[in-house]
Write a protein that holds these residues in place. Sequence first.
Motif, PDB file in Angstrom:
ATOM      1  N   SER A   1      -1.337   2.008  -5.919  1.00  0.00           N
ATOM      2  CA  SER A   1      -1.231   1.518  -4.546  1.00  0.00           C
ATOM      3  C   SER A   1      -1.793   2.491  -3.514  1.00  0.00           C
ATOM      4  N   ARG A   2      -2.040   3.737  -3.908  1.00  0.00           N
ATOM      5  CA  ARG A   2      -2.685   4.680  -2.999  1.00  0.00           C
ATOM      6  C   ARG A   2      -4.191   4.441  -2.918  1.00  0.00           C
ATOM      7  N   ALA A   3      -4.738   3.843  -3.964  1.00  0.00           N
ATOM      8  CA  ALA A   3      -6.185   3.613  -4.022  1.00  0.00           C
ATOM      9  C   ALA A   3      -6.572   2.218  -3.545  1.00  0.00           C
TER      10      ALA A   3
ATOM     11  N   GLU B   1      10.593   3.266  -4.540  1.00  0.00           N
ATOM     12  CA  GLU B   1      10.620   1.844  -4.174  1.00  0.00           C
ATOM     13  C   GLU B   1       9.804   0.971  -5.119  1.00  0.00           C
ATOM     14  N   ALA B   2       9.115   1.592  -6.076  1.00  0.00           N
ATOM     15  CA  ALA B   2       8.107   0.877  -6.864  1.00  0.00           C
ATOM     16  C   ALA B   2       8.691  -0.251  -7.700  1.00  0.00           C
TER      17      ALA B   2
ATOM     18  N   ARG C   1       0.845  -1.197   0.000  1.00  0.00           N
ATOM     19  CA  ARG C   1       0.000   0.000   0.000  1.00  0.00           C
ATOM     20  C   ARG C   1       0.882   1.249   0.000  1.00  0.00           C
ATOM     21  N   SER C   2       0.381   2.304  -0.633  1.00  0.00           N
ATOM     22  CA  SER C   2       1.061   3.605  -0.623  1.00  0.00           C
ATOM     23  C   SER C   2       2.554   3.456  -0.894  1.00  0.00           C
TER      24      SER C   2
END
Length: 232
Positions: free
Chosen positions: A186-188, A98-99, A92-93
């Motif tokens: 990843s924020r959603a 780091e993605a 998440r987030s």
Amino acid sequence: MSEYVIDACERPSVEVDQSSARFPVRRVFCVGRNYAEHAREMGGEPNREPPFFFSKPADAVVPARGVVPYPPLTSDLHHEIELVIAIGHGGRSIEPAEALSHVWGYAVGVDLTRRDLQAEAKKAGRPWDWAKGFDASGPITPLRPATATGHPAHARIWLAVNGEMRQQGDVADMIWPVPDVIAYVSRAVELKAGDLIFTGTPAGVGALQPGDRVTGGVDGIAEFAFEIGAKP
């Protein structure tokens, strides 16, 4: 072990290049208008729009070879060539820096679109599900692990129909590159292993007819060739 009241559906999966193993597919996310010229050809202004996303069912993903069926309910089927990210480690987030550590590998996909249904949905302010999420709407090549391909920051992306070049660009032309796309998704929602992300298409989308031979690829990742089937 739990029992089901009906036979359990087979989990969708994607081939892995040069391997008998397969990549299990959990969810399929797609980025809209992630190349500036495509955003403009679709009536958008890329400098003013944050990224937006839609989804396809996991079982809409099919091999990008042989015959891909022409779907029902449309007379305006369009091609959209895309680099596809395969997530091997969720979160998440996720920060953009780091993605890339969350990427298992890459493939090349085609976001097939019933453009007439999409136009009707836009006009009525309705969801795009019927335009984007139909059966076999996501032809895809076998996945290649990032350990073999690296993370493509510059690579030609192209699609041709019957030998005529329709779409051509570079993945460097993405408005939101791969790390940003992963971070935004990843924020959603919580990304998990098995998720696929179609990263958007360059300009030149257009109609496909039964019998058309569709070829394309992303340099250093994969190429494909398939034929569009007869109308139902």
